[in-house]
Design an enzyme around this catalytic site. Structure first.
Site, PDB file in Angstrom:
ATOM      1  N   LYS A 177      -4.613 -11.488  -6.037  1.00 52.74           N
ATOM      2  CA  LYS A 177      -3.839 -12.652  -5.553  1.00 52.74           C
ATOM      3  C   LYS A 177      -3.607 -12.420  -4.068  1.00 52.74           C
ATOM      4  O   LYS A 177      -2.861 -11.549  -3.657  1.00 52.74           O
ATOM      5  CB  LYS A 177      -2.505 -12.753  -6.310  1.00 52.74           C
ATOM      6  CG  LYS A 177      -1.959 -14.164  -6.432  1.00 52.74           C
ATOM      7  CD  LYS A 177      -1.582 -14.822  -5.111  1.00 52.74           C
ATOM      8  CE  LYS A 177      -0.200 -14.430  -4.644  1.00 52.74           C
ATOM      9  NZ  LYS A 177       0.076 -14.947  -3.271  1.00 52.74           N
ATOM     10  N   GLU A 252       4.565  -0.624  -3.697  1.00 52.43           N
ATOM     11  CA  GLU A 252       4.641  -0.056  -2.352  1.00 52.43           C
ATOM     12  C   GLU A 252       5.423  -1.067  -1.517  1.00 52.43           C
ATOM     13  O   GLU A 252       4.918  -2.138  -1.209  1.00 52.43           O
ATOM     14  CB  GLU A 252       3.211   0.157  -1.839  1.00 52.43           C
ATOM     15  CG  GLU A 252       3.143   1.198  -0.768  1.00 52.43           C
ATOM     16  CD  GLU A 252       3.221   0.572   0.576  1.00 52.43           C
ATOM     17  OE1 GLU A 252       4.356   0.385   1.060  1.00 52.43           O
ATOM     18  OE2 GLU A 252       2.175   0.255   1.132  1.00 52.43           O
ATOM     19  N   CYS A 286       3.976  -1.018   6.804  1.00 54.15           N
ATOM     20  CA  CYS A 286       5.018  -0.496   5.905  1.00 54.15           C
ATOM     21  C   CYS A 286       5.453   0.897   6.324  1.00 54.15           C
ATOM     22  O   CYS A 286       6.619   1.236   6.214  1.00 54.15           O
ATOM     23  CB  CYS A 286       4.554  -0.533   4.464  1.00 54.15           C
ATOM     24  SG  CYS A 286       2.852  -0.068   4.261  1.00 54.15           S
ATOM     25  N   GLU A 385      14.670  -2.694   7.163  1.00 49.25           N
ATOM     26  CA  GLU A 385      13.325  -2.872   7.718  1.00 49.25           C
ATOM     27  C   GLU A 385      13.260  -4.162   8.540  1.00 49.25           C
ATOM     28  O   GLU A 385      13.666  -5.223   8.064  1.00 49.25           O
ATOM     29  CB  GLU A 385      12.315  -2.946   6.560  1.00 49.25           C
ATOM     30  CG  GLU A 385      10.874  -2.985   7.003  1.00 49.25           C
ATOM     31  CD  GLU A 385       9.891  -2.999   5.825  1.00 49.25           C
ATOM     32  OE1 GLU A 385      10.093  -3.789   4.880  1.00 49.25           O
ATOM     33  OE2 GLU A 385       8.931  -2.220   5.856  1.00 49.25           O
TER      34      GLU A 385
HETATM   35  P1  NAD Z   1       6.525 -10.812  -0.249  1.00 51.26           P
HETATM   36  O1  NAD Z   1       6.803  -9.504  -0.845  1.00 51.26           O
HETATM   37  O2  NAD Z   1       7.355 -11.948  -0.735  1.00 51.26           O
HETATM   38  O3  NAD Z   1       4.995 -11.253  -0.457  1.00 51.26           O
HETATM   39  C1  NAD Z   1       3.938 -10.358  -0.704  1.00 51.26           C
HETATM   40  C2  NAD Z   1       3.023 -10.925  -1.762  1.00 51.26           C
HETATM   41  O4  NAD Z   1       3.750 -11.171  -2.959  1.00 51.26           O
HETATM   42  C3  NAD Z   1       2.365 -12.273  -1.413  1.00 51.26           C
HETATM   43  O5  NAD Z   1       1.043 -12.284  -1.907  1.00 51.26           O
HETATM   44  C4  NAD Z   1       3.219 -13.266  -2.174  1.00 51.26           C
HETATM   45  O6  NAD Z   1       2.536 -14.450  -2.489  1.00 51.26           O
HETATM   46  C5  NAD Z   1       3.532 -12.509  -3.430  1.00 51.26           C
HETATM   47  N1  NAD Z   1       4.734 -12.967  -4.144  1.00 51.26           N
HETATM   48  C6  NAD Z   1       5.856 -13.537  -3.624  1.00 51.26           C
HETATM   49  N2  NAD Z   1       6.742 -13.820  -4.608  1.00 51.26           N
HETATM   50  C7  NAD Z   1       6.182 -13.421  -5.765  1.00 51.26           C
HETATM   51  C8  NAD Z   1       6.603 -13.421  -7.126  1.00 51.26           C
HETATM   52  N3  NAD Z   1       7.804 -13.902  -7.497  1.00 51.26           N
HETATM   53  N4  NAD Z   1       5.781 -12.918  -8.058  1.00 51.26           N
HETATM   54  C9  NAD Z   1       4.580 -12.406  -7.719  1.00 51.26           C
HETATM   55  N5  NAD Z   1       4.120 -12.387  -6.455  1.00 51.26           N
HETATM   56  C10 NAD Z   1       4.908 -12.881  -5.480  1.00 51.26           C
HETATM   57  O7  NAD Z   1       6.628 -10.625   1.295  1.00 51.26           O
HETATM   58  P2  NAD Z   1       6.822 -11.752   2.407  1.00 51.26           P
HETATM   59  O8  NAD Z   1       7.835 -12.776   2.018  1.00 51.26           O
HETATM   60  O9  NAD Z   1       5.496 -12.236   2.763  1.00 51.26           O
HETATM   61  O10 NAD Z   1       7.449 -10.850   3.563  1.00 51.26           O
HETATM   62  C11 NAD Z   1       8.842 -10.553   3.549  1.00 51.26           C
HETATM   63  C12 NAD Z   1       9.111  -9.131   3.911  1.00 51.26           C
HETATM   64  O11 NAD Z   1       8.384  -8.247   3.055  1.00 51.26           O
HETATM   65  C13 NAD Z   1       8.664  -8.705   5.287  1.00 51.26           C
HETATM   66  O12 NAD Z   1       9.520  -9.087   6.279  1.00 51.26           O
HETATM   67  C14 NAD Z   1       8.587  -7.223   5.125  1.00 51.26           C
HETATM   68  O13 NAD Z   1       9.848  -6.632   5.275  1.00 51.26           O
HETATM   69  C15 NAD Z   1       8.125  -7.046   3.721  1.00 51.26           C
HETATM   70  N6  NAD Z   1       6.690  -6.752   3.639  1.00 51.26           N
HETATM   71  C16 NAD Z   1       6.322  -5.479   3.474  1.00 51.26           C
HETATM   72  C17 NAD Z   1       4.984  -5.162   3.397  1.00 51.26           C
HETATM   73  C18 NAD Z   1       4.554  -3.757   3.205  1.00 51.26           C
HETATM   74  O14 NAD Z   1       3.438  -3.409   3.523  1.00 51.26           O
HETATM   75  N7  NAD Z   1       5.363  -2.918   2.630  1.00 51.26           N
HETATM   76  C19 NAD Z   1       4.019  -6.148   3.512  1.00 51.26           C
HETATM   77  C20 NAD Z   1       4.417  -7.470   3.675  1.00 51.26           C
HETATM   78  C21 NAD Z   1       5.773  -7.750   3.733  1.00 51.26           C
END
Ligand code: NAD
Length: 482
Positions: A177, A252, A286, A385
């Site tokens: 996804k 992660e 991250c 973060e």
């Molecule tokens: P997120 O965790 O919401 O999204 C990451 C992935 O999860 C995307 O593919 C999204 O579509 C999916 N997702 C979202 N809600 C979901 C659900 N309920 N069930 C299953 N999948 C779902 O991250 P974001 O909103 O894009 O970013 C927000 C914060 O997350 C950032 O500001 C940062 O702090 C953190 N982040 C961390 C990493 C990392 O590498 N650790 C990467 C991206 C974002």
């Protein structure tokens, strides 16, 4: 549109398909202009992708292969990416914002995962367990079956490569996804799978909204194992859905990682660590070095030098940055940029000093100046973060205090210690609550070294041989000899 195809489809069961939920517009964060449209999967598309992966798994088309054959296909996927590096890197820069030279590093990094785990396919061996003359007993490692992988937007190609390569090498069929903000480059993962001859349904790549397609995939009863990289709240939602189906997860979830810098550290070398640690990918990493905890004896000098480094970086659209150099691109979106800028303003209100940066650029696109803050451990910014080019510098007086500050977050992804004193470094490495500790070089290590979190940074390990065990379950076979 810069010659990018106007519309990108999902890849399900070996075919390109539209999305049941329509299309989503992908924006170039370097300009703020629309870049392309991506098919958006709905719950029925997720069902189809899981069914295709399950059929592939149950047919044995992937899992029954001799591991060397699977390994060769996995390696061929990496070679496909390298063969198309210019095209992929350009697209990655346009959808994600990073400099073109960084995008090329990401493509090479993704290819390296396919090389490494392709090589590992043949190494997953069981053992025989002695039970005396009456028995012959041995273990085997079998793939879980269908692996669901939910990908973040910061390294869309490399994060897919990280989990997909290990999952395929161990014989799992996969549903990827992709992130809503940066789905386009993952089309090359599907093309690579096809070019490498992977069986139909072994790799499915779809974009959909997190709350719809992501939630449906993580709760799907046909999924046997889940990998997620992203935020803590989403990780908790996914782990909760997985728990209801009694399915294992690898999570992660980011960090607030600290470098402890002693007064005997090589500060010239450390500046290069800062440059990579917090300004690479505009800090959207991250395992970013988002905190520096400096000895009081060098704190002021170090703050000045770091501020000089930050101010020297040229910030602009990644597509104009083909060559490696002191440059930084856009953040992934204006919303992420505004969130990071809001955290800087909140830190200021709490008493933090903005040494340099802290402002949006006055031009279209999601740009934030490279930012250095002087903060104290009680401030929210010292624990939370930012996920942007924002470094918090703190001061310590004793080794114990440095460790206490470093460990004072809910996260625990990586940590670093910079000193010429090996005893001091080793003691710190033992005491830092983190899955990986760097001594005298931030990001020391590679695909070969295990990586993953303590605390709210998640669980399970990616990279290295450790990651293979996420994708297999152990079966014991006991034979009674008569
Ligand atoms: P997120 O965790 O919401 O999204 C990451 C992935 O999860 C995307 O593919 C999204 O579509 C999916 N997702 C979202 N809600 C979901 C659900 N309920 N069930 C299953 N999948 C779902 O991250 P974001 O909103 O894009 O970013 C927000 C914060 O997350 C950032 O500001 C940062 O702090 C953190 N982040 C961390 C990493 C990392 O590498 N650790 C990467 C991206 C974002």
């Amino acid at each position: 549109m810069r010659d990018v195809a106007a519309y990108w489809q999902n890849w399900i069961d070996g075919g390109w398909v539209d999305g049941g939920a329509g299309r989503i517009s992908v924006t170039d964060p370097g300009t703020g202009a629309p870049l392309a449209e991506q098919a958006l999967a709905d719950v029925a598309d997720v069902d189809r992708a899981v069914a295709a992966a399950r059929a592939c798994h149950e047919s044995g088309a992937l899992s029954d292969l001799r591991p060397v054959e699977r390994g060769r296909m996995v390696q061929a996927m990496g070679r496909y990416l390298l063969d198309h590096i210019s095209e992929i890197a350009r697209l990655l820069t346009l959808e994600q914002g990073k400099p073109l030279w960084e995008a090329e590093i990401e493509v090479r990094g993704a290819a390296r995962y396919f090389e490494y785990y392709g090589n590992q396919a043949e190494t997953v061996e069981g053992r025989s367990v002695p039970l005396g003359a009456g028995y012959f007993d041995f273990t085997t490692h079998e793939p879980y079956g269908v692996s669901a992988q939910i990908i973040p937007w910061n390294y869309p190609l490399e994060m897919t490569a990280r989990s997909l390569s290990a999952a395929l090498a161990t014989g799992n069929a996969c549903v990827i996804k992709t992130p809503e903000l940066t789905p386009l480059t993952n089309a090359f993962i599907a093309r690579a799978a096809e070019a490498a001859g992977l069986p139909k349904g072994a790799v499915n790549v779809l974009c959909g909204l997190g709350a719809e397609a992501g939630a449906a995939l993580s709760a799907h009863p046909g999924v046997n194992q889940i990998v997620f990289t992203g935020s803590v709240p989403t990780g908790i939602a996914i782990a909760t859905a997985a728990a209801k189906n009694v399915v294992p997860c690898v999570l992660e979830l980011g960090g607030k990682s600290a470098a402890i810098v002693h007064d005997d550290a090589d500060l010239d070398a450390f500046l290069s660590d800062v440059r990579w640690g917090i300004f690479y990918n505009a800090g959207q990493v991250c395992s970013a070095m988002s905190r520096v905890i400096a000895s009081e004896r060098i704190h002021d000098e170090l703050v000045d030098r770091i501020a000089g480094l930050a101010a020297s970086l040229k910030v602009g659209p990644g597509i104009d940055q083909p060559e490696f150099g002191p440059t930084m691109g856009a953040m992934v979106s204006e919303a992420q940029r505004d969130r990071a800028e809001g955290m800087v303003r909140a830190a200021e209100a709490e008493g933090a000093t903005v040494v340099t940066g802290g402002r949006k650029l006055n031009r279209p696109g999601a740009f934030l100046e490279p930012t250095v803050l002087q903060v104290t451990p009680d401030m929210a910014i010292a624990r939370n973060e930012v996920f942007g080019p924002v470094l918090s510098v703190l001061k310590f007086r004793s080794d114990e205090e440095a460790i206490a500050i470093a460990n004072a977050t809910d996260y625990g992804l990586v940590g670093g210690v910079f000193t010429r004193d090996l005893d001091r470094a080793t003691r710190a490495a033992r005491k830092l609550r983190a899955g990986q500790v760097f001594v005298n070089e931030w990001y020391a290590g590679g695909v070969e070294t295990p990586f993953g979190g303590y605390g709210k940074s998640g669980y399970g390990r990616e990279k290295g041989r450790e990651a293979l065990w996420n994708y297999v379950q152990t079966k014991n076979i006991a034979i009674r000899l008569r």
